[in-house]
Motif scaffolding. Structure first.
Motif, mmCIF file in Angstrom:
data_model
loop_
_atom_site.group_PDB
_atom_site.id
_atom_site.type_symbol
_atom_site.label_atom_id
_atom_site.label_comp_id
_atom_site.label_asym_id
_atom_site.label_seq_id
_atom_site.Cartn_x
_atom_site.Cartn_y
_atom_site.Cartn_z
ATOM 1 N N GLN A 51 -11.212 -48.227 10.624
ATOM 2 C CA GLN A 51 -11.448 -47.372 9.475
ATOM 3 C C GLN A 51 -10.992 -45.947 9.763
ATOM 4 O OE1 GLN A 51 -15.562 -47.652 8.438
ATOM 5 N NE2 GLN A 51 -15.402 -49.729 7.655
ATOM 6 N N ASP A 52 -10.505 -45.257 8.724
ATOM 7 C CA ASP A 52 -10.086 -43.869 8.874
ATOM 8 C C ASP A 52 -11.300 -42.976 9.038
ATOM 9 O OD1 ASP A 52 -7.451 -44.512 8.601
ATOM 10 O OD2 ASP A 52 -7.413 -44.182 6.434
ATOM 11 N N GLN A 57 -9.915 -39.779 5.031
ATOM 12 C CA GLN A 57 -10.193 -40.381 3.733
ATOM 13 C C GLN A 57 -10.124 -39.334 2.632
ATOM 14 O OE1 GLN A 57 -13.857 -42.627 3.838
ATOM 15 N NE2 GLN A 57 -13.279 -43.731 5.684
ATOM 16 N N SER A 60 -6.540 -38.676 1.653
ATOM 17 C CA SER A 60 -5.875 -39.780 0.959
ATOM 18 C C SER A 60 -6.372 -39.954 -0.477
ATOM 19 C CB SER A 60 -6.077 -41.085 1.738
ATOM 20 O OG SER A 60 -7.447 -41.436 1.806
ATOM 21 N N ARG A 61 -7.331 -39.137 -0.897
ATOM 22 C CA ARG A 61 -7.840 -39.230 -2.266
ATOM 23 C C ARG A 61 -6.798 -38.761 -3.281
ATOM 24 N NH1 ARG A 61 -13.335 -35.973 -2.604
ATOM 25 N NH2 ARG A 61 -12.704 -36.049 -4.802
#
Length: 224
Positions: A51-52, A57, A60-61
């Motif tokens: 998982q990042d 995260q 990357s939104r």
């Protein structure tokens, strides 16, 4: 008597053999039960490691989307949030997250300028959009801005698109409650000082003067 002892000996041997077989079967069953548990644990650990991190995260939104209603009066936006991933010319990669609950920027209804500025020397975002220039204020969303100035703080260093040629800004929402958008940049120059360093007492190790941001991508949102 010899025949009786012989029969007892055979019975004893058979009993020991049965006991050994039982123990062997039990060990085999225990081994079979343990294998799936070990495998499941390994899969869980691998999944967690894959998982990042939370910061990645955020980068990357997608940019928030909102309505379009250009404010008719000057508006101050009191909070700001942004995240952008950058790659420096030395190969360094960063995900920069910026949050402010005290300031975000403003819209000046007189000259139609959008001024976005929040953060500090460690992480900060600056975007200026002159609404009097044709194509800069959106007629629909999302809409790419025709001309914008951008500055970014990365680990205490200030990078700016001073020629307005390295960054593309797209507005995804604009009204008196919110300004939102996204951007991409290439070849953004490092400057010795920036607006976030004014009055700041923090010290950082400067990067080599020829360092540039070779690639950047991010989003932002301001709320009144």
């Amino acid at each position: 008597m010899s025949a009786i002892r012989s029969a007892r000996t055979v019975a004893t041997v058979l009993g020991v053999g049965a006991l050994g077989l039982g123990l062997l079967t039990a060990c085999s069953d225990s081994s079979d039960d343990a294998s799936p548990a070990t495998s499941e644990s390994q899969v869980s650990t691998t999944s967690e490691e894959a998982q990042d991190p939370p910061a990645m995260q955020e980068c990357s939104r997608e940019a928030p989307t909102g309505p379009l209603a250009v404010p008719t009066t000057s508006t101050e936006y009191t909070s700001g949030e942004a995240a952008y991933s950058v790659t420096l010319s030395d190969g360094t990669e960063r995900c920069v997250v910026v949050e402010s609950d005290s300031s975000g920027g403003d819209f000046d209804s007189t000259d139609k300028e959008i001024d976005i500025r929040f953060g500090d020397t460690s992480a900060g975002l600056l975007i200026t959009i002159d609404g009097e220039k044709e194509g800069n204020l959106p007629t629909e969303v999302p809409q790419r801005v025709g001309d914008a100035f951008m500055g970014m703080q990365v680990d205490g260093n200030y990078f700016a698109d001073s020629m307005h040629s390295g960054c593309e800004v797209t507005l995804t929402g604009l009204d008196d409650e919110m300004i939102a958008g996204e951007f991409t940049c290439t070849d953004v120059t490092l400057f010795e000082d920036g607006p976030f360093s004014l009055g700041s007492e923090s010290t950082t190790t400067p990067l080599p003067e020829d360092t540039t941001i070779t690639d950047a991508k991010g989003w932002f949102v301001l709320r009144a």
